[in-house]
Design an enzyme around this catalytic site. Structure first.
Site, PDB file in Angstrom:
ATOM      1  N   ASP A  13      44.092  39.557  41.115  1.00 26.90           N
ATOM      2  CA  ASP A  13      43.180  38.434  41.134  1.00 26.90           C
ATOM      3  C   ASP A  13      43.586  37.511  39.978  1.00 26.90           C
ATOM      4  O   ASP A  13      44.344  37.916  39.089  1.00 26.90           O
ATOM      5  CB  ASP A  13      41.750  38.948  40.974  1.00 26.90           C
ATOM      6  N   ASP A  15      41.273  34.560  38.196  1.00 26.34           N
ATOM      7  CA  ASP A  15      40.226  34.301  37.210  1.00 26.34           C
ATOM      8  C   ASP A  15      39.565  35.602  36.774  1.00 26.34           C
ATOM      9  O   ASP A  15      39.021  36.342  37.599  1.00 26.34           O
ATOM     10  CB  ASP A  15      39.162  33.373  37.808  1.00 26.34           C
ATOM     11  N   ASP A 171      38.635  41.891  38.897  1.00 33.84           N
ATOM     12  CA  ASP A 171      37.478  42.053  38.007  1.00 33.84           C
ATOM     13  C   ASP A 171      36.154  41.813  38.723  1.00 33.84           C
ATOM     14  O   ASP A 171      35.127  41.622  38.071  1.00 33.84           O
ATOM     15  CB  ASP A 171      37.588  41.082  36.822  1.00 33.84           C
TER      16      ASP A 171
END
Length: 230
Positions: A13, A15, A171
C-alpha cells in the site's frame, strides 16, 4: 506459528505504508476549513484517517460521509488543494529505503497497490523517491478498489507472477482483506495509520512495528529459516 512461502515480489500500500502522506492530506482538508472561517482540525484527529483519503479526511474534519449532502463539493475542493501541494511534507517512513534496497538486493520485485487515484499517485511517486516501483496499480486502475482483490490480481499479472507468489503489506484493514481475497500472504504494518480498528484483530499473517522487521522476515524466509510469529 505462521509459515508463509518465500515471495517472488512484495506489494505495498502507499499512504501509511511506504509514505507518510498524512501531513499534506491534513493540510488540504484544513485549507477547506480555514477558507470557510473555521478553525483547523487537530492533526492528531486527522492522521489516523489518512489511509481513507478524501473520505477519511472530510469525515474527520467536517463529519460528513460520501452519501451526505455537501460532501461532493468538499471532496472536489480537497482534491484540488491536495493536487496543488501533495509533496510538501510527505516523505518515506524511516526504514523504507533500506527495506526496498534489501528486496532488490534479494533479486525480488516490489510494487505499489493503492486506492489513491492515479491523478495523485503518478505525480507523487517521483517526488518522494518511489518512481522505481516495478508496477503501480492505483485506485482507479481496475474496476474495483481494495478491499476487492482486483487491484492485487492486476499487480501480480503485471509482474508476471501468480498472486500467491506475492506478499502484500498495508496499514488498513482493507489491505489485509484484499490480500486474503487474492490468496496473498499479508503483513500489517503497525508503523502506519491503522485507522479505527486495531491491527491485532485484522488476522494478518504478520504484524510488524517497523520496516526492518519485515526485512528480517524476508531474509529468513528466503533462507528457509522463517521462525517469526504473527
Amino acid at each position: 506459528m505462521t509459515q508463509i512461502n518465500p515471495p517472488r515480489a512484495i506489494l505495498f500500500d502507499l499512504d501509511g505504508t511506504l509514505a507518510d502522506t498524512a501531513p499534506d492530506l491534513a493540510a488540504a482538508v484544513n485549507l477547506l476549513r480555514t477558507e470557510r472561517g473555521l478553525e483547523p482540525t487537530a492533526y492528531e484527529l486527522l492522521r489516523p484517517t489518512a489511509s481513507a483519503g478524501a473520505r477519511g479526511m472530510i469525515g474527520a474534519a467536517f463529519g460528513l460521509k460520501p452519501e451526505d449532502e455537501g460532501y461532493l463539493p468538499l471532496r472536489d475542493g480537497f482534491f484540488a488543494n491536495y493536487q496543488a501541494a501533495m509533496a510538501v511534507h510527505s516523505s518515506l517512513f524511516p526504514g523504507i529505503v533500506e527495506l526496498l534496497a534489501g528486496i532488490e538486493q534479494a533479486g525480488l520485485q516490489w510494487g505499489i497497490v493503492t486506492n489513491k487515484p492515479a491523478r495523485f499517485t503518478d505525480p507523487l511517486l517521483p517526488q518522494i523517491g518511489l518512481a522505481h516501483a516495478a508496477c503501480v496499480v492505483s485506485g482507479d486502475t481496475t474496476a474495483h478498489a481494495k478491499p476487492h482483490p482486483a487491484p492485487l490480481f492486476e499487480a501480480a499479472a503485471r509482474l508476471g507472477l501468480a498472486p500467491e507468489q506475492c506478499w502484500y503489506v498495508g496499514d488498513d484493514l482493507r489491505d489485509i482483506e484484499a490480500g486474503k481475497a487474492a490468496a496473498m500472504p499479508t503483513i500489517a504494518c503497525g508503523w502506519g495509520y491503522c485507522g479505527a480498528v486495531e491491527p491485532q484483530g485484522w488476522q494478518a499473517d504478520y504484524l510488524f512495528d517497523s520496516p526492518s522487521q519485515l526485512l528480517v522476515l524476508l531474509q529468513e524466509s528466503l533462507s528457509g529459516r522463517s521462525e517469526l510469529a504473527a
